[in-house]
Design a protein around this motif. Structure first.
Motif, mmCIF file in Angstrom:
data_model
loop_
_atom_site.group_PDB
_atom_site.id
_atom_site.type_symbol
_atom_site.label_atom_id
_atom_site.label_comp_id
_atom_site.label_asym_id
_atom_site.label_seq_id
_atom_site.Cartn_x
_atom_site.Cartn_y
_atom_site.Cartn_z
ATOM 1 N N TRP A 142 0.837 -1.208 0.000
ATOM 2 C CA TRP A 142 0.000 0.000 0.000
ATOM 3 C C TRP A 142 0.867 1.251 0.000
ATOM 4 O O TRP A 142 0.592 2.230 -0.677
ATOM 5 N N ARG A 143 1.987 1.174 0.737
ATOM 6 C CA ARG A 143 2.871 2.332 0.809
ATOM 7 C C ARG A 143 3.607 2.528 -0.522
ATOM 8 O O ARG A 143 3.868 3.648 -0.957
ATOM 9 N N THR A 144 3.942 1.426 -1.154
ATOM 10 C CA THR A 144 4.585 1.493 -2.462
ATOM 11 C C THR A 144 3.655 2.153 -3.471
ATOM 12 O O THR A 144 4.075 3.021 -4.246
ATOM 13 N N VAL A 145 2.374 1.761 -3.431
ATOM 14 C CA VAL A 145 1.409 2.352 -4.354
ATOM 15 C C VAL A 145 1.321 3.860 -4.127
ATOM 16 O O VAL A 145 1.420 4.651 -5.058
ATOM 17 N N LEU A 146 1.183 4.253 -2.858
ATOM 18 C CA LEU A 146 0.982 5.672 -2.557
ATOM 19 C C LEU A 146 2.232 6.499 -2.805
ATOM 20 O O LEU A 146 2.187 7.543 -3.450
ATOM 21 N N SER A 147 3.363 6.041 -2.291
ATOM 22 C CA SER A 147 4.539 6.910 -2.264
ATOM 23 C C SER A 147 5.486 6.696 -3.428
ATOM 24 O O SER A 147 6.349 7.523 -3.672
ATOM 25 N N VAL A 148 5.370 5.573 -4.100
ATOM 26 C CA VAL A 148 6.286 5.326 -5.209
ATOM 27 C C VAL A 148 5.533 5.330 -6.548
ATOM 28 O O VAL A 148 5.782 6.174 -7.404
ATOM 29 N N SER A 149 4.574 4.434 -6.712
ATOM 30 C CA SER A 149 3.900 4.328 -8.012
ATOM 31 C C SER A 149 3.115 5.594 -8.343
ATOM 32 O O SER A 149 3.299 6.188 -9.401
ATOM 33 N N LEU A 150 2.253 6.022 -7.420
ATOM 34 C CA LEU A 150 1.448 7.215 -7.700
ATOM 35 C C LEU A 150 2.326 8.438 -7.887
ATOM 36 O O LEU A 150 2.080 9.278 -8.735
ATOM 37 N N ARG A 151 3.383 8.515 -7.077
ATOM 38 C CA ARG A 151 4.258 9.671 -7.179
ATOM 39 C C ARG A 151 4.992 9.696 -8.513
ATOM 40 O O ARG A 151 5.143 10.745 -9.137
ATOM 41 N N THR A 152 5.429 8.529 -8.953
ATOM 42 C CA THR A 152 6.119 8.458 -10.235
ATOM 43 C C THR A 152 5.172 8.802 -11.379
ATOM 44 O O THR A 152 5.560 9.423 -12.361
ATOM 45 N N ALA A 153 3.901 8.404 -11.237
ATOM 46 C CA ALA A 153 2.939 8.617 -12.317
ATOM 47 C C ALA A 153 2.234 9.964 -12.192
ATOM 48 O O ALA A 153 1.421 10.305 -13.054
ATOM 49 N N SER A 154 2.548 10.741 -11.146
ATOM 50 C CA SER A 154 1.730 11.922 -10.848
ATOM 51 C C SER A 154 1.616 12.956 -11.973
ATOM 52 O O SER A 154 0.532 13.507 -12.159
ATOM 53 N N PRO A 155 2.688 13.227 -12.749
ATOM 54 C CA PRO A 155 2.482 14.235 -13.807
ATOM 55 C C PRO A 155 1.353 13.853 -14.763
ATOM 56 O O PRO A 155 0.504 14.688 -15.096
ATOM 57 N N GLY A 156 1.302 12.599 -15.171
ATOM 58 C CA GLY A 156 0.259 12.136 -16.076
ATOM 59 C C GLY A 156 -1.106 12.159 -15.421
ATOM 60 O O GLY A 156 -2.108 12.526 -16.041
ATOM 61 N N ILE A 157 -1.156 11.778 -14.149
ATOM 62 C CA ILE A 157 -2.434 11.753 -13.441
ATOM 63 C C ILE A 157 -2.970 13.172 -13.278
ATOM 64 O O ILE A 157 -4.162 13.427 -13.456
ATOM 65 N N ILE A 158 -2.061 14.105 -12.957
ATOM 66 C CA ILE A 158 -2.494 15.502 -12.818
ATOM 67 C C ILE A 158 -3.056 16.010 -14.144
ATOM 68 O O ILE A 158 -4.090 16.678 -14.182
ATOM 69 N N THR A 159 -2.386 15.667 -15.241
ATOM 70 C CA THR A 159 -2.904 16.056 -16.545
ATOM 71 C C THR A 159 -4.309 15.503 -16.763
ATOM 72 O O THR A 159 -5.209 16.216 -17.231
ATOM 73 N N GLY A 160 -4.524 14.252 -16.402
ATOM 74 C CA GLY A 160 -5.833 13.635 -16.541
ATOM 75 C C GLY A 160 -6.889 14.370 -15.725
ATOM 76 O O GLY A 160 -7.998 14.630 -16.211
ATOM 77 N N CYS A 161 -6.531 14.726 -14.496
ATOM 78 C CA CYS A 161 -7.470 15.449 -13.634
ATOM 79 C C CYS A 161 -7.804 16.804 -14.243
ATOM 80 O O CYS A 161 -8.967 17.246 -14.227
ATOM 81 N N MET A 162 -6.778 17.461 -14.786
ATOM 82 C CA MET A 162 -7.005 18.779 -15.374
ATOM 83 C C MET A 162 -7.899 18.687 -16.604
ATOM 84 O O MET A 162 -8.763 19.536 -16.830
ATOM 85 N N LEU A 163 -7.687 17.636 -17.403
ATOM 86 C CA LEU A 163 -8.536 17.437 -18.575
ATOM 87 C C LEU A 163 -9.986 17.252 -18.149
ATOM 88 O O LEU A 163 -10.901 17.857 -18.713
ATOM 89 N N ALA A 164 -10.189 16.419 -17.144
ATOM 90 C CA ALA A 164 -11.538 16.160 -16.658
ATOM 91 C C ALA A 164 -12.146 17.445 -16.111
ATOM 92 O O ALA A 164 -13.303 17.777 -16.382
ATOM 93 N N PHE A 165 -11.347 18.202 -15.364
ATOM 94 C CA PHE A 165 -11.807 19.458 -14.780
ATOM 95 C C PHE A 165 -12.218 20.434 -15.875
ATOM 96 O O PHE A 165 -13.309 21.003 -15.859
ATOM 97 N N ALA A 166 -11.333 20.604 -16.859
ATOM 98 C CA ALA A 166 -11.618 21.556 -17.934
ATOM 99 C C ALA A 166 -12.857 21.140 -18.711
ATOM 100 O O ALA A 166 -13.639 21.983 -19.151
ATOM 101 N N ARG A 167 -13.024 19.841 -18.853
ATOM 102 C CA ARG A 167 -14.173 19.362 -19.607
ATOM 103 C C ARG A 167 -15.475 19.697 -18.891
ATOM 104 O O ARG A 167 -16.418 20.214 -19.493
ATOM 105 N N VAL A 168 -15.552 19.418 -17.596
ATOM 106 C CA VAL A 168 -16.817 19.633 -16.895
ATOM 107 C C VAL A 168 -17.037 21.100 -16.547
ATOM 108 O O VAL A 168 -18.163 21.507 -16.287
ATOM 109 N N ALA A 169 -15.953 21.889 -16.551
ATOM 110 C CA ALA A 169 -16.106 23.302 -16.181
ATOM 111 C C ALA A 169 -17.056 24.016 -17.132
ATOM 112 O O ALA A 169 -17.743 24.957 -16.754
ATOM 113 N N GLY A 170 -17.089 23.568 -18.381
ATOM 114 C CA GLY A 170 -17.941 24.231 -19.352
ATOM 115 C C GLY A 170 -19.279 23.549 -19.549
ATOM 116 O O GLY A 170 -20.061 23.957 -20.407
ATOM 117 N N GLU A 171 -19.540 22.490 -18.793
ATOM 118 C CA GLU A 171 -20.784 21.738 -18.977
ATOM 119 C C GLU A 171 -21.999 22.548 -18.523
ATOM 120 O O GLU A 171 -21.988 23.147 -17.445
#
Lengths: 252, 295
Positions: free
Chosen positions: B191-220
């Motif tokens: 669980w700690r590996t997922v949170l502190s290593v995997s998610l952290r390593t993948a965070s730039p892409g995940i943040i981009t995904g969140c921003m895309l979702a945010f931008a999409r619904v902002a205009g809905e």
């Protein structure tokens, strides 16, 4: 201090493939033990069974007894605890790419919930010095990412990271096979120094390397331990024909 | 390699010419496509500036809509309302989406539940936004007995989840096994590996995904029509109807008054700019403190 490992009738499988067959062997404390053999002979599987990394693969399975001192690692302890006491260095340097040099070394402690700043600082410095990397990185500890170092430096960083959790045994799975000769010789020097404090098991394809660093050498072939003896004996008068064929380059 | 036939100097030159010609054609085609893609975006932005910028003034950002027949007024309550609804949607959608993505990538591989979730997320991604609005209406508004900011936030969060889930899963899949093994080898629990290593390593892409979702619904607009409903006045109560920029733009755009049309243009411009600014801010903020690796 290092501790010895006694392995009895160890068998391992990947799915239906029986990769390790009835391996028994005694790895003495505070010595370097080399494991040689052709690709696919089971030597990597063997070291991965020693710290229960083998079972992180969902299809993998292991049976047998591995005693670290008086501790039966398959019966008496959880895998995470075993892996803290038996460190591992992998074939390709694998620093955590998003972490600084400092955080890479401290990761084993930090991510296990240890956070005393002063102690961490000391451990990071000590580990990097042990891995002969301190002088090269001491000015960029928190500024540079672990991934920004050269390949050889990354591998020493990984060694420092493994040492920081203060293991008793250090498993090295072809630690120098992805490195240039200069970096390789640095790693070998390191192994030479580290074995006074740790028990070292090193998997290698390079027989000169085994001869240079290890007191004992084991030869694996098709999942079996063919021969295990003092290194000079393996290389000068092996008792098994197959060992002789391998070290003289007749196959593998 | 040595089996290449010998060519005469003449045909050698012709070959070179042909290769260089092909190279130029392909380059031109890809540049042309890029322009085609960017042109609508620039045209929209430019047109919004042209139509909307003149109606922007301090009042627009500080006042609530003026009653019919009076000039002036602004969209302050809609801007704040949109922000409230979007923060609400993000607070629900981002954790749920990332959580589901983590499950799919780290725990649900090859399992029936994982496949079901993955399939559901893909279907949900294709559901028209008005349907999501109806669902939120049935689930929240009817139960509550009235329209509310909360219902709007929930509707938008439902739209955010599938995008975030799938991006999180895909980004986690790009984290090399070697990096996870490094963590396991140190005795770090999964669980700690997922949170502190995997998610952290993948965070730039995940943040981009969140921003895309945010931008999409902002205009809905559609999911808010019968959830957040809109409001001509200030409201801070999450249980009450709240104004939102897309709703206000819609109301003004279909009205018969020129003044309101101009305000609708200004609203659209502000909406796009606010989305751009928030996405940029998150990128800067999230990129800070992250060390750039070599290799």
């Amino acid at each position: 201090m290092g501790v010895g490992i006694r392995v009895e009738n160890l068998n391992a499988w990947y799915g239906p493939t029986h990769t390790l067959k009835d391996v028994s062997l005694h790895i003495p404390a505070n010595r370097a033990t080399a494991l040689i053999g052709p690709s696919g002979c089971g030597k990597s599987t063997f070291v991965r069974c020693l710290n229960r990394m083998h079972e992180t693969n969902p299809t993998a399975r292991a049976e047998g007894t591995v005693m670290m001192g008086d501790l039966d690692i398959y019966k008496d302890a959880a895998p995470v605890e075993i892996r803290r006491r038996i460190g591992m260095v992998f074939q390709r340097p694998n620093p955590f790419p998003t972490m600084s040099i400092y955080d890479n070394v401290a990761s084993g402690l930090k991510l296990n919930g240890f956070s005393k700043r002063r102690v961490l600082d000391e451990i990071v410095e000590r580990s990097l010095k042990q891995a002969a990397l301190w002088e090269e990185v001491k000015d960029d500890l928190k500024k540079k990412s672990g991934a920004s170092l050269s390949g050889g430096q990354q591998q020493r960083l990984c060694i420092a990271r493994a040492l920081a959790v203060d293991p008793e045994v250090l498993l090295m799975d072809e630690p120098a096979s992805a490195l240039d000769p200069v970096s390789t010789s640095k790693i070998e020097d390191l192994i030479f120094q580290l074995k006074s404090q740790y028990t070292i098991v090193i998997v290698t394809h390079n027989m000169q390397q085994a001869a240079r660093v290890a007191e004992n050498t084991g030869f694996f072939l098709t999942g079996k331990l063919v021969e295990f003896a003092p290194t000079h004996k393996i290389f000068t008068m092996p008792s098994d024909k197959r060992t002789e064929d391998y070290i003289t380059g007749r196959f593998g | 390699m040595s089996a290449l036939p010998k060519r005469s100097p003449g045909s050698e030159r012709a070959l070179k010419l042909r290769r260089s010609f092909t190279n130029h054609v392909v380059t031109a085609l890809s540049i042309g496509s890029t322009i085609l893609v960017l042109a609508p975006l620039l045209l929209i932005l430019g047109y919004l500036f042209y139509k909307g910028a003149s109606s922007l003034n301090l009042d627009f950002f500080t006042k609530i809509p003026a009653p019919v027949g009076e000039t002036g007024g602004g969209m302050a309550n809609s801007i704040v309302g949109s922000a409230v609804v979007l923060v609400l949607a993000s607070l629900i959608g981002i954790p749920v989406g990332i959580g589901a993505g983590v499950y799919l990538s780290e725990y649900g591989r090859g399992q029936t539940l994982g496949n079901v979730i993955r399939f559901t997320a893909d279907v949900l991604n294709g559901v028209p936004s008005i349907v999501v609005g109806i669902a939120a209406y049935a689930l929240v508004v009817v139960k509550q007995g009235h329209f509310s900011a909360l219902a709007g936030g929930i509707a938008l969060s439902i739209m955010m989840v599938p995008t975030i889930t799938r991006t999180t899963e895909e980004m986690l899949a790009t984290v090399p096994l070697a990096v996870r093994e490094a963590a396991y080898g140190l005795g770090i629990p999964k669980w700690r590996t997922v949170l502190s290593v995997s998610l952290r390593t993948a965070s730039p892409g995940i943040i981009t995904g969140c921003m895309l979702a945010f931008a999409r619904v902002a205009g809905e607009t559609a999911p808010l029509l019968f959830t957040a409903f809109g409001n001509q006045f200030w409201s801070w109560d999450l249980r009450q109807p709240i104004a939102a920029l897309p709703l206000q733009i819609y109301t003004y755009a279909v009205s018969p008054y020129d003044e309101w049309h101009r305000l609708a243009w200004a609203g659209a411009l502000v909406l796009i700019l606010l989305i751009m600014i928030s996405v940029t801010l998150v990128r800067i903020f999230a990129g800070r403190g992250m060390l750039k690796g070599g290799n």
